[in-house]
Design an enzyme around this catalytic site. Sequence first.
Site, PDB file in Angstrom:
ATOM      1  N   HIS A 131       0.834  -1.212   0.000  1.00  0.00           N
ATOM      2  CA  HIS A 131       0.000   0.000   0.000  1.00  0.00           C
ATOM      3  C   HIS A 131       0.864   1.257   0.000  1.00  0.00           C
ATOM      4  O   HIS A 131       0.672   2.162  -0.822  1.00  0.00           O
ATOM      5  CB  HIS A 131      -0.901  -0.057   1.242  1.00  0.00           C
ATOM      6  CG  HIS A 131      -1.707   1.176   1.511  1.00  0.00           C
ATOM      7  ND1 HIS A 131      -3.079   1.181   1.495  1.00  0.00           N
ATOM      8  CD2 HIS A 131      -1.344   2.450   1.843  1.00  0.00           C
ATOM      9  CE1 HIS A 131      -3.526   2.402   1.781  1.00  0.00           C
ATOM     10  NE2 HIS A 131      -2.489   3.192   2.004  1.00  0.00           N
ATOM     11  N   GLU A 132       1.831   1.304   0.908  1.00  0.00           N
ATOM     12  CA  GLU A 132       2.626   2.520   1.060  1.00  0.00           C
ATOM     13  C   GLU A 132       3.652   2.706  -0.054  1.00  0.00           C
ATOM     14  O   GLU A 132       3.821   3.805  -0.575  1.00  0.00           O
ATOM     15  CB  GLU A 132       3.327   2.529   2.423  1.00  0.00           C
ATOM     16  CG  GLU A 132       2.396   2.462   3.620  1.00  0.00           C
ATOM     17  CD  GLU A 132       1.513   3.693   3.775  1.00  0.00           C
ATOM     18  OE1 GLU A 132       1.720   4.679   3.048  1.00  0.00           O
ATOM     19  OE2 GLU A 132       0.607   3.652   4.619  1.00  0.00           O
ATOM     20  N   HIS A 142       0.805   4.185  -2.975  1.00  0.00           N
ATOM     21  CA  HIS A 142       1.002   5.638  -3.011  1.00  0.00           C
ATOM     22  C   HIS A 142       2.204   6.031  -3.867  1.00  0.00           C
ATOM     23  O   HIS A 142       2.280   7.169  -4.336  1.00  0.00           O
ATOM     24  CB  HIS A 142       1.199   6.173  -1.589  1.00  0.00           C
ATOM     25  CG  HIS A 142      -0.041   6.112  -0.752  1.00  0.00           C
ATOM     26  ND1 HIS A 142      -1.264   6.549  -1.200  1.00  0.00           N
ATOM     27  CD2 HIS A 142      -0.251   5.666   0.520  1.00  0.00           C
ATOM     28  CE1 HIS A 142      -2.174   6.384  -0.258  1.00  0.00           C
ATOM     29  NE2 HIS A 142      -1.586   5.845   0.809  1.00  0.00           N
ATOM     30  N   GLU A 201      -6.556   6.532  -1.181  1.00  0.00           N
ATOM     31  CA  GLU A 201      -6.419   5.376  -0.289  1.00  0.00           C
ATOM     32  C   GLU A 201      -6.998   4.125  -0.934  1.00  0.00           C
ATOM     33  O   GLU A 201      -6.463   3.025  -0.777  1.00  0.00           O
ATOM     34  CB  GLU A 201      -7.098   5.652   1.053  1.00  0.00           C
ATOM     35  CG  GLU A 201      -6.466   6.758   1.876  1.00  0.00           C
ATOM     36  CD  GLU A 201      -4.989   6.544   2.147  1.00  0.00           C
ATOM     37  OE1 GLU A 201      -4.545   5.387   2.212  1.00  0.00           O
ATOM     38  OE2 GLU A 201      -4.267   7.546   2.287  1.00  0.00           O
TER      39      GLU A 201
END
Length: 720
Positions: A420-421, A425, A478
């Site tokens: 995710h990070e 992103h 997100e």
Amino acid sequence: MADTQYILPNDIGVSSLDCREAFRLLLPTERLYAHHLSRAAWYGGLAVLLQTSPEAPYIYALLSRLFRAQDPDQLRQHALAEGLTEEEYQEKLERVILGSKAAEQHPEEVRGLWQTCGELMFSLESRLRHLGLGKEGITTYFSGNCTMEDAKLAQDFLDSQNLSAYNTRLFKEVGQDGKPCYEVRLASVLSTEPILDSEMNSKLKSYEFQGSNFRVTRGDYAPILQKVVEHLEKAKAYAATSHQEQMLAQYIESFTHGSVEAHKKGSRFWIQDKGPIVESYIGFIESYRDPFGSRGEFEGFVAMVNKAMSAKFEWLVASAEQLLKELPWPPAFEKDKFLTPDFTSLDVLTFAGSGIPAGINIPNYDDLRQTEGFKNVSLGNVLAVAYATQREKLTFLEEEDKDLYIRWKGPSFDVQVGLHELLGHGSGKLFVQDEKGAFNFDQETVINPETGEQIQSWYRSGETWDSKFSTIASSYEECRAESVGLYLCLNPQVLEIFGFEGADAEDVVYVNWLNMVRAGLLALEFYTPEASSWRQVGARGPLRREEPEAHMQARFVILRVLLEAGEGLVTVTPTTGSDGRPDAQVHLDRNKIRTVGKPALERFLRRLQVLKSTGDVAGGRALYEGYAAVTDAPPECFLSLRDTVLLRKEARKLIVQPNTRLKGSEVQLLEYEASAAGLIRSFSERFPEDGPELEEILTQLATADARFWKCPSETPSGQA
């Protein structure tokens, strides 16, 4: 049922952050550096009280005054001696406060504070229950008379002056000419003092814009930021690298003058400071709790490296360029060059703000992310306590899934956070036309894979992802990052990096997807039927934060996408629990994750990225808000299921953080028990010498602006 989500039980779980071993391994200079950064973060975190609700600063001052006079055990014994029962001590707050030692010593001050915040603290009036603009909720980022139209006008004004909204608040009044007059107030130590060569001087003046008057001022939170700056100056003396020194110098410039550009410069040095032993970041960072999605909440964290997990993340970073090619959009929609981030697992020493996340991908400045890179941080000791699960409290899962879920939730979440990070992103390109008219993509050859045509829209100079997509920007992003995590966790190479192969790897994938499906159902708590909207944050209380609605809305959207895929991949079935009350059960067919789930997620993820890259706000809103709609349409009947979610909800844990104390030249770590009393002691001992001063600062700042929310305009008797 509608009010139950705002009512918390007295037996909320409490956990303590454990960073003892990581702190023990620090050198004396590293401890001093961490100590002063922590002090800066804790002081700055008090600004969140002024960014939340009109009564929040008074609540803090009241509780601070209460527990300075008596610690929790003493207060309890005092209350019982005054004739209260144990049950009354838990539930009769007014009697406890007005009968306390603090009230005996300073009756007018304590009673004045209670009169200012007591009723508001417990009010369940619909507008006061959650964050929002105007009649939709409460916020102190804007005066109470501001609407979404005011917020949009102010954003247009800020864009026209090349000013960021991150460190601002907006106050609206009516001028003598009958025109609206808006004050854009920047956060800074300085107010009107002229400073030679300051880039901010030319901005501090009055403007006429689209028939309204705007005035740019500064000095918001000034006495709080003064204390932040003092400790950043002290931390500079113990910086380990020149990057850290320059970073801190720019932060000091930013907080002193109100300059977001200086904070950007500091963030550049922060990005370049690779792999520090003591990691930190501080400023007006996340825009989750601004109803318009542009203003940053103050937060500051200090943490230390967790070497074992960081080694896995380093391997993931090394594989990033190869893994990015697996994402389902054309190469032209990916950054021209992947900027290898610093990706580290840390143990938190201090996290000041409205809550503690499990992972961070910062800075949030789009221009820096596109050209300079970013850092990814996984907060290991937060994950260890925040996501621990007891079997008997697991809701909405089939019995045969519960043991597997408990066994693999933590490891699968490590994988999800990393993906995710870093690759969520960290991926994707924004198509931009700069101030000179030049494009960062080839208009002739780049084709939109959704339409088969050339690119029709992009970001103009001065436009950012947040300013363009505003109210949906955080949640949309997100959702994109969460989808990348689900999509890439199917890659065997990723699972091998985290040490999973064979049956274990398949269990990690299954539990990761199952957790997302369950989280999508749990997210219904954060939807407000009365306003037909997703809340900014579940609870607006100043001393704790529910998980940002951005993540929760995102997970509901993913649940909708997987339900839409059909073929029995996911089902959500209303049931009756063993207690005879409404219940529900989620089912995920693990044999269809790759054959049905992956193609559905691939299509959705490509659409998310294409709309983001091209700055297609209309298309992005139509897609995202369509999936985010909560209705009672069968078969799921989500509005009805929301009542079941609220009925079965478990209150989130409170997290107790340690303090540091300087004794001579030695820094000591102060730890507290995992209890409500331990949490209170940690706050009481956080500001042992200047507690009364901080109470006065907060109430004076709140009172100075009280007229904007129709709160008492006079300082409570004896309070100033």
